[in-house]
Structure formats: structure tokens, C-alpha cells
Design a protein around this motif. Sequence first.
Motif, PDB file in Angstrom:
ATOM      1  N   PHE A  14     -16.249  -7.345   3.338  1.00 28.12           N
ATOM      2  CA  PHE A  14     -17.251  -6.809   4.249  1.00 28.12           C
ATOM      3  C   PHE A  14     -16.821  -6.819   5.713  1.00 28.12           C
ATOM      4  N   ALA A  15     -15.583  -7.171   5.993  1.00 27.54           N
ATOM      5  CA  ALA A  15     -15.137  -7.210   7.382  1.00 27.54           C
ATOM      6  C   ALA A  15     -13.823  -6.454   7.556  1.00 27.54           C
ATOM      7  N   SER A  16     -13.593  -5.456   6.691  1.00 27.71           N
ATOM      8  CA  SER A  16     -12.346  -4.680   6.725  1.00 27.71           C
ATOM      9  C   SER A  16     -11.131  -5.592   6.621  1.00 27.71           C
ATOM     10  N   ARG A  17     -11.274  -6.670   5.871  1.00 28.03           N
ATOM     11  CA  ARG A  17     -10.192  -7.632   5.681  1.00 28.03           C
ATOM     12  C   ARG A  17      -9.838  -7.666   4.201  1.00 28.03           C
ATOM     13  N   ARG A  18      -9.088  -6.676   3.742  1.00 26.20           N
ATOM     14  CA  ARG A  18      -8.778  -6.571   2.321  1.00 26.20           C
ATOM     15  C   ARG A  18      -7.412  -7.155   1.978  1.00 26.20           C
ATOM     16  N   ARG A  19      -6.824  -7.896   2.914  1.00 25.23           N
ATOM     17  CA  ARG A  19      -5.524  -8.502   2.641  1.00 25.23           C
ATOM     18  C   ARG A  19      -5.649  -9.597   1.591  1.00 25.23           C
ATOM     19  N   SER A  20      -4.572  -9.807   0.869  1.00 25.63           N
ATOM     20  CA  SER A  20      -4.539 -10.824  -0.177  1.00 25.63           C
ATOM     21  C   SER A  20      -3.118 -11.359  -0.280  1.00 25.63           C
ATOM     22  N   ASN A  21      -2.937 -12.388  -1.094  1.00 25.22           N
ATOM     23  CA  ASN A  21      -1.580 -12.877  -1.336  1.00 25.22           C
ATOM     24  C   ASN A  21      -0.693 -11.755  -1.863  1.00 25.22           C
ATOM     25  N   ARG A  22      -1.215 -11.004  -2.822  1.00 30.29           N
ATOM     26  CA  ARG A  22      -0.390  -9.971  -3.454  1.00 30.29           C
ATOM     27  C   ARG A  22       0.012  -8.887  -2.461  1.00 30.29           C
ATOM     28  N   SER A  23      -0.910  -8.448  -1.628  1.00 22.09           N
ATOM     29  CA  SER A  23      -0.576  -7.386  -0.670  1.00 22.09           C
ATOM     30  C   SER A  23       0.416  -7.871   0.381  1.00 22.09           C
ATOM     31  N   ASP A  24       0.443  -9.179   0.665  1.00 18.77           N
ATOM     32  CA  ASP A  24       1.411  -9.698   1.629  1.00 18.77           C
ATOM     33  C   ASP A  24       2.844  -9.566   1.126  1.00 18.77           C
ATOM     34  N   PHE A  25       3.041  -9.403  -0.184  1.00 16.79           N
ATOM     35  CA  PHE A  25       4.381  -9.225  -0.741  1.00 16.79           C
ATOM     36  C   PHE A  25       4.894  -7.793  -0.580  1.00 16.79           C
ATOM     37  N   SER A  26       4.051  -6.892  -0.136  1.00 20.43           N
ATOM     38  CA  SER A  26       4.448  -5.493  -0.018  1.00 20.43           C
ATOM     39  C   SER A  26       5.508  -5.301   1.067  1.00 20.43           C
ATOM     40  N   PHE A  27       6.393  -4.315   0.849  1.00 24.00           N
ATOM     41  CA  PHE A  27       7.351  -3.921   1.876  1.00 24.00           C
ATOM     42  C   PHE A  27       6.771  -2.841   2.788  1.00 24.00           C
ATOM     43  N   ASN A  28       5.578  -2.390   2.495  1.00 21.62           N
ATOM     44  CA  ASN A  28       4.904  -1.390   3.322  1.00 21.62           C
ATOM     45  C   ASN A  28       4.056  -2.119   4.363  1.00 21.62           C
ATOM     46  N   PRO A  29       4.406  -2.046   5.651  1.00 20.67           N
ATOM     47  CA  PRO A  29       3.647  -2.769   6.677  1.00 20.67           C
ATOM     48  C   PRO A  29       2.167  -2.410   6.700  1.00 20.67           C
ATOM     49  N   ASP A  30       1.822  -1.173   6.329  1.00 19.51           N
ATOM     50  CA  ASP A  30       0.412  -0.777   6.309  1.00 19.51           C
ATOM     51  C   ASP A  30      -0.359  -1.538   5.235  1.00 19.51           C
ATOM     52  N   VAL A  31       0.270  -1.753   4.080  1.00 19.24           N
ATOM     53  CA  VAL A  31      -0.381  -2.510   3.012  1.00 19.24           C
ATOM     54  C   VAL A  31      -0.544  -3.970   3.431  1.00 19.24           C
ATOM     55  N   VAL A  32       0.478  -4.533   4.060  1.00 28.14           N
ATOM     56  CA  VAL A  32       0.384  -5.913   4.535  1.00 28.14           C
ATOM     57  C   VAL A  32      -0.733  -6.044   5.565  1.00 28.14           C
ATOM     58  N   ARG A  33      -0.868  -5.045   6.407  1.00 29.47           N
ATOM     59  CA  ARG A  33      -1.847  -5.100   7.489  1.00 29.47           C
ATOM     60  C   ARG A  33      -3.278  -4.873   7.004  1.00 29.47           C
ATOM     61  N   THR A  34      -3.467  -3.996   6.010  1.00 29.75           N
ATOM     62  CA  THR A  34      -4.829  -3.608   5.623  1.00 29.75           C
ATOM     63  C   THR A  34      -5.207  -3.988   4.194  1.00 29.75           C
ATOM     64  N   GLY A  35      -4.239  -4.369   3.362  1.00 30.08           N
ATOM     65  CA  GLY A  35      -4.540  -4.717   1.982  1.00 30.08           C
ATOM     66  C   GLY A  35      -4.213  -3.588   1.021  1.00 30.08           C
ATOM     67  N   GLN A  36      -4.385  -3.857  -0.264  1.00 29.98           N
ATOM     68  CA  GLN A  36      -4.033  -2.892  -1.298  1.00 29.98           C
ATOM     69  C   GLN A  36      -4.967  -1.689  -1.305  1.00 29.98           C
ATOM     70  N   SER A  37      -4.425  -0.567  -1.790  1.00 28.58           N
ATOM     71  CA  SER A  37      -5.223   0.629  -2.001  1.00 28.58           C
ATOM     72  C   SER A  37      -5.769   0.625  -3.424  1.00 28.58           C
ATOM     73  N   SER A  38      -6.611   1.596  -3.716  1.00 24.03           N
ATOM     74  CA  SER A  38      -7.190   1.715  -5.045  1.00 24.03           C
ATOM     75  C   SER A  38      -6.118   2.033  -6.084  1.00 24.03           C
ATOM     76  N   ARG A  39      -6.283   1.491  -7.284  1.00 25.37           N
ATOM     77  CA  ARG A  39      -5.372   1.818  -8.378  1.00 25.37           C
ATOM     78  C   ARG A  39      -5.415   3.309  -8.705  1.00 25.37           C
ATOM     79  N   PHE A  40      -6.540   3.941  -8.434  1.00 27.00           N
ATOM     80  CA  PHE A  40      -6.705   5.355  -8.766  1.00 27.00           C
ATOM     81  C   PHE A  40      -5.603   6.199  -8.143  1.00 27.00           C
ATOM     82  N   TRP A  41      -5.249   5.895  -6.869  1.00 28.90           N
ATOM     83  CA  TRP A  41      -4.251   6.703  -6.180  1.00 28.90           C
ATOM     84  C   TRP A  41      -2.845   6.432  -6.683  1.00 28.90           C
ATOM     85  N   ALA A  42      -2.618   5.261  -7.276  1.00 31.22           N
ATOM     86  CA  ALA A  42      -1.275   4.930  -7.743  1.00 31.22           C
ATOM     87  C   ALA A  42      -0.799   5.894  -8.824  1.00 31.22           C
ATOM     88  N   GLN A  43      -1.717   6.365  -9.673  1.00 29.46           N
ATOM     89  CA  GLN A  43      -1.302   7.244 -10.761  1.00 29.46           C
ATOM     90  C   GLN A  43      -0.803   8.593 -10.255  1.00 29.46           C
TER      91      GLN A  43
END
Length: 273
Positions: free
Chosen positions: A178-207
Motif C-alpha cells: 500500500f505504499a508503492s513498496r513492492r521490493r522483496s528479497n527475490r527482486s533484490d537479486f535481479s540484475f535489472n535496476p528497475d526491478v530492484v528499485r520497484t519490485g517484481q512485475s506481474s507474472r502475466f507479462w512474463a509469458q
Amino acid sequence: MSIRKTLSVTFLIIVASATTVLANCNQIDGAASLADGSWLFRKNGGWRPVSELTPEVADGRARRVTFAYVANEPGLKSARRGILLIKTGIEGPQATNTGRVALVRDNYERLRDAERCESYPAFPSGKTVRIRSYDYYHDYSEVADETDGDTLKTFHVSYLARNGGCKPSDDATPDSYFASRRRSNRSDFSFNPDVVRTGQSSRFWAQFGFGAAYAEPLAERQVTIKRYVADAAGLACVVFDSVLKPGGFIRINDLERRFGLFRTEEQSWAWPR
């Protein structure tokens, strides 16, 4: 070149690129006075902040550098335990050896047998996964390949988090919905700085493959997990080596470091262009 020779060369590259060791803070003068999250490099027998590293590589030569990370939270009522995540690689024109991500982790033992929270599955050296598998899992929580998925599951660990509960290093629970804070342990492992900064995206888009192309300009990617355990005063240090060369970068995340209620930003250094 034979398969055996190829594997041997690959293993040597992996070991040389980011050999890591856990150390106490005795070798770092004044460590207890440093801010939580301080990142240092060794120079002439002393330690300097990473912000002063760039002039040291002005001659353009590759070199091995010793780094230190300091966790220092004396106000915490219990000694902090955490995971330091180290991501290295090559980007830009020098990024020619793409294809796989090297995974490095020591085979730790539980600190106390009675504590069943900590889990460190046996993990052999020289393990790698495909870029697509690594990115899909840490960017979208999508398993792109079953074999790589099993390797990633074994790579990750469970540790005693700051709130006293068990926490997987690949926990995908967002810090806050509820505070635009979707970061998690898993997203911190990403090599994409945007994912690290904002958290994971929906699985829907991955397909549909969104985000997968980001990894293509990156090469020689390696991810290292290092455990740390603070002393009674809240102090812990992790010392590690990394080979820096043109196009190289190094990024670190402390999964248990917080500013208020939320995790702190990723720290990074990149070879000057």
C-alpha cells in the motif's frame, strides 16, 4: 577445446572473479564508528570508501580489489543476522561472453543445532543457470526451466531475519502493498535496476517476454550469497575480493538493512566509461 577443459577454465574464471570470505571486523580500524551499510575497498593497508575507487582504475588495467561491507546497528535489541548479496558482471561493448549466470555460495552450518530456521542446502561450486531462467525467476517469479529452477531453489537459503522469524533469501513477499513498496528479497537479486528499485512485475507479462531482453548486454554475470552474523554490539563485517576490469560492475544488497520500515537502496560501482 574438450568439454573437461572448458569446464575447468569456466570454474577458474568463476573462482577468480569474486572469491569471498566472511571475516570479523578486527582488520578494519574504527569499524564500530562507521555507518550501517558502509562499503569500503582496501588501499595501501587501509580502507577507503568505494566512492573513492574510480581514480584508482584510471590507468585502465584490470585488477583484483578487496572490499569490505560493514553492518552496524547497535540500537537493535538482538544481534542482526543477514545476507549480503553480491552481483558482478560486464556491460557495454566488452560484454561478449553472455549466456549463463554463475552462482556462488558457501556451504554454511547452522549457528545452533536447536535453531531449525536456518537452512543452507549443500551447494557445489561451479553451478550456473541460463540467463532467461535467472531473470524470469527473480524478475517475475516465473520458472522458465525445471532443471535451472531446481538449481536456484538449492542456491537460495533460509535465515533468521531481524523480526525473529525465518525468511528465505528468495522470499517474494513485498515490503508493502500500500505504499508503492513492492521490493522483496527475490527482486533484490535481479540484475535489472528497475526491478530492484520497484519490485517484481506481474507474472502475466512474463509469458510475453517483457524484460527478458534487458540481460542481453550483460556478460560474465555472477551472484554470490554471503551470510553475516553481528556481535552483541550489532557489528559485523564481510570481506570479499573481486576482479575489476573495463566494462565491469559490482552491486551489493544487504537483505536485512532497513531505513525505517523499508529496505535500503542497492549500492553499486561501475568501471568508468
